[in-house]
Structure formats: C-alpha cells, structure tokens
Design an enzyme around this catalytic site. Structure first.
Site, mmCIF file in Angstrom:
data_model
loop_
_atom_site.group_PDB
_atom_site.id
_atom_site.type_symbol
_atom_site.label_atom_id
_atom_site.label_comp_id
_atom_site.label_asym_id
_atom_site.label_seq_id
_atom_site.Cartn_x
_atom_site.Cartn_y
_atom_site.Cartn_z
ATOM 1 N N GLY A 45 0.765 -1.240 0.000
ATOM 2 C CA GLY A 45 0.000 0.000 0.000
ATOM 3 C C GLY A 45 0.797 1.292 0.000
ATOM 4 O O GLY A 45 0.358 2.294 -0.537
ATOM 5 N N ASP A 100 1.048 3.186 4.744
ATOM 6 C CA ASP A 100 -0.054 3.872 4.054
ATOM 7 C C ASP A 100 -1.149 4.286 5.029
ATOM 8 O O ASP A 100 -1.608 5.416 5.027
ATOM 9 C CB ASP A 100 -0.636 3.012 2.917
ATOM 10 N N ASP A 103 -5.088 1.478 10.868
ATOM 11 C CA ASP A 103 -6.523 1.310 11.122
ATOM 12 C C ASP A 103 -6.724 0.951 12.594
ATOM 13 O O ASP A 103 -6.892 1.831 13.442
ATOM 14 C CB ASP A 103 -7.047 0.233 10.166
ATOM 15 N N PHE A 152 -13.784 2.904 4.974
ATOM 16 C CA PHE A 152 -12.808 2.285 4.079
ATOM 17 C C PHE A 152 -12.424 3.234 2.949
ATOM 18 O O PHE A 152 -13.288 3.834 2.310
ATOM 19 C CB PHE A 152 -13.405 1.002 3.497
ATOM 20 N N VAL A 153 -11.136 3.372 2.703
ATOM 21 C CA VAL A 153 -10.651 4.259 1.640
ATOM 22 C C VAL A 153 -9.759 3.510 0.650
ATOM 23 O O VAL A 153 -9.157 2.487 0.992
ATOM 24 C CB VAL A 153 -9.871 5.464 2.224
HETATM 25 P P1 5GP Z 1 -4.401 -2.408 11.093
HETATM 26 O O1 5GP Z 1 -3.505 -3.535 11.524
HETATM 27 O O2 5GP Z 1 -3.941 -1.067 11.567
HETATM 28 O O3 5GP Z 1 -5.834 -2.657 11.479
HETATM 29 O O4 5GP Z 1 -4.448 -2.425 9.526
HETATM 30 C C1 5GP Z 1 -3.397 -1.974 8.795
HETATM 31 C C2 5GP Z 1 -3.442 -2.365 7.333
HETATM 32 O O5 5GP Z 1 -4.762 -2.639 6.873
HETATM 33 C C3 5GP Z 1 -2.974 -1.209 6.511
HETATM 34 O O6 5GP Z 1 -1.582 -1.220 6.356
HETATM 35 C C4 5GP Z 1 -3.713 -1.413 5.195
HETATM 36 O O7 5GP Z 1 -2.962 -2.243 4.356
HETATM 37 C C5 5GP Z 1 -4.998 -2.082 5.600
HETATM 38 N N1 5GP Z 1 -6.104 -1.103 5.695
HETATM 39 C C6 5GP Z 1 -6.643 -0.586 6.840
HETATM 40 N N2 5GP Z 1 -7.633 0.279 6.575
HETATM 41 C C7 5GP Z 1 -7.728 0.336 5.229
HETATM 42 C C8 5GP Z 1 -8.584 1.096 4.339
HETATM 43 O O8 5GP Z 1 -9.445 1.899 4.687
HETATM 44 N N3 5GP Z 1 -8.349 0.894 3.009
HETATM 45 C C9 5GP Z 1 -7.418 0.017 2.529
HETATM 46 N N4 5GP Z 1 -7.309 -0.098 1.219
HETATM 47 N N5 5GP Z 1 -6.605 -0.691 3.347
HETATM 48 C C10 5GP Z 1 -6.765 -0.539 4.674
HETATM 49 MG MG MG Z 2 -0.338 -1.334 4.683
#
Ligand code: 5GP
Ligand code: MG
Length: 176
Positions: A45, A100, A103, A152-153
C-alpha cells in the site's frame, strides 16, 4: 465511481496529498539531518506515498521495502502475517517506517515490537493516513499526513481487492 462492486467518492484531492507530503518531507529533513535515516516502506500500500515522499528528502538517507499484511477485502483478518524481506542491518540506525494507513493499529504495534528487538538508534513512523480507531486508543506517530474517520478508503496506493491503487486521489466508500 464504481470499483469492483462498491461505489467510492473523492475524499482527499491529489493537490492536498502532495502539499502535505512536501511539508512532511521538509520536517523529516530538518529532524534527520546528518542521521542518515533508513526508510522502511511497508508494501504494497505505501509504494506511491513512499515514492513521492522520498523525492522531498534531500538529506543523506536510504530506503528498503518489507511486506506485512493483515487485510483481505474490506475487513481486517485479525491476523498479522510475518514480516518478510528485511534485508538491512538496522542496529544503531535511525529507522523511519513508511506506512499507508493505520486502522486498528495492530499491524504497526507488531512491527514496532519486532523492530525494537534489533536495537535501532531510533524508531519513528510516517503514515499517510491514521483512522480514528487507533487515535482513540492513544496511538501517536511522529508524522501523520491525515487523520480520518473509520470508513474504508482506496486510491493513492491503497486497494480494494487489488483494485484502485493507481488512483491519484484518495476515495472513500459510499454507503448505499
Ligand atoms: P491495522 O492492523 O492497523 O488494522 O491495519 C493496517 C493495514 O490494513 C494497513 O496497512 C492497510 O494495508 C490495511 N487497511 C486498513 N484500513 C484500510 C482502508 O481503509 N483501506 C485500505 N485499502 N486498506 C486498509
Ligand atoms: Mg499497509
């Protein structure tokens, strides 16, 4: 705009993204002059963000890439895969992780814990986006381009099932 089976609308314009990245680049150069930082980019990403950011870095620096994923479709799988591809010796180095989007913050927490074991001189994060979810639990990073809501983006490197990475702007899902 339809991507696969979902509608998305513009959320952050290309010009806003580029202005903010130029600011962050300046800030990083000021903070890391003479430190030869090593940027560790989290694929896939962050590839576009990193490519734009690095071109605002005019101090001595290096860049490398790793992979680390926990996402399938629009839901986090809740499982953080292992870190693959770290080929650099990071002991005593000033490390800046390039991500990137944060979340839940789970991926980043695991990554920071993993990298701390190698005793870097310093360890900071530059993330393009940070969602409220992780802000709410108190996760703070040295450099965050934009704080956003939990929707979600896609675009600017971020995908929806591998689609949409090529978009110049960042788009948000439209709830039907
Ligand atoms: P986390 O472990 O913080 O929940 O998730 C991190 C990873 O989930 C990010 O590096 C990304 O790859 C993916 N991710 C989280 N939210 C989004 C979103 O809104 N859009 C997209 N395309 N990927 C996301
Ligand atoms: Mg990522």
């Amino acid at each position: 705009m339809l991507v696969k089976d979902r509608n998305f609308k513009i959320f952050i314009h290309e010009s806003q993204i580029q202005n903010r990245i130029a600011q962050l680049g300046k800030q990083i150069c000021a903070d890391y002059a003479d430190k030869n930082p090593l940027f560790i980019v989290i694929l896939n990403g962050a590839f576009i963000f990193a490519a734009d950011l690095i071109r605002h870095i005019d101090i001595d620096s290096e860049i490398t890439f790793v992979k680390y994923s926990s996402y399938e479709g629009m839901e986090s799988t809740g499982v953080v895969d292992e870190l693959i591809g770290l080929d650099a010796d990071i002991r005593e180095r000033h490390i800046i992780i390039v991500e990137d989007i944060v979340d839940s913050g789970m991926t980043m927490r695991e990554m920071l814990d993993d990298l701390k074991k190698y005793s870097p001189a310093s360890l900071e994060v530059v993330t393009l986006l940070q969602k409220e979810k992780s802000i709410a639990i108190g996760q703070k990073f040295r450099y965050t381009a934009f704080q956003i809501s939990n929707e979600f983006v896609i675009g600017y490197g971020l995908d929806y099932d591998q689609k949409g990475r090529n978009l110049k702007d960042i788009y948000i899902v439209e709830n039907e």
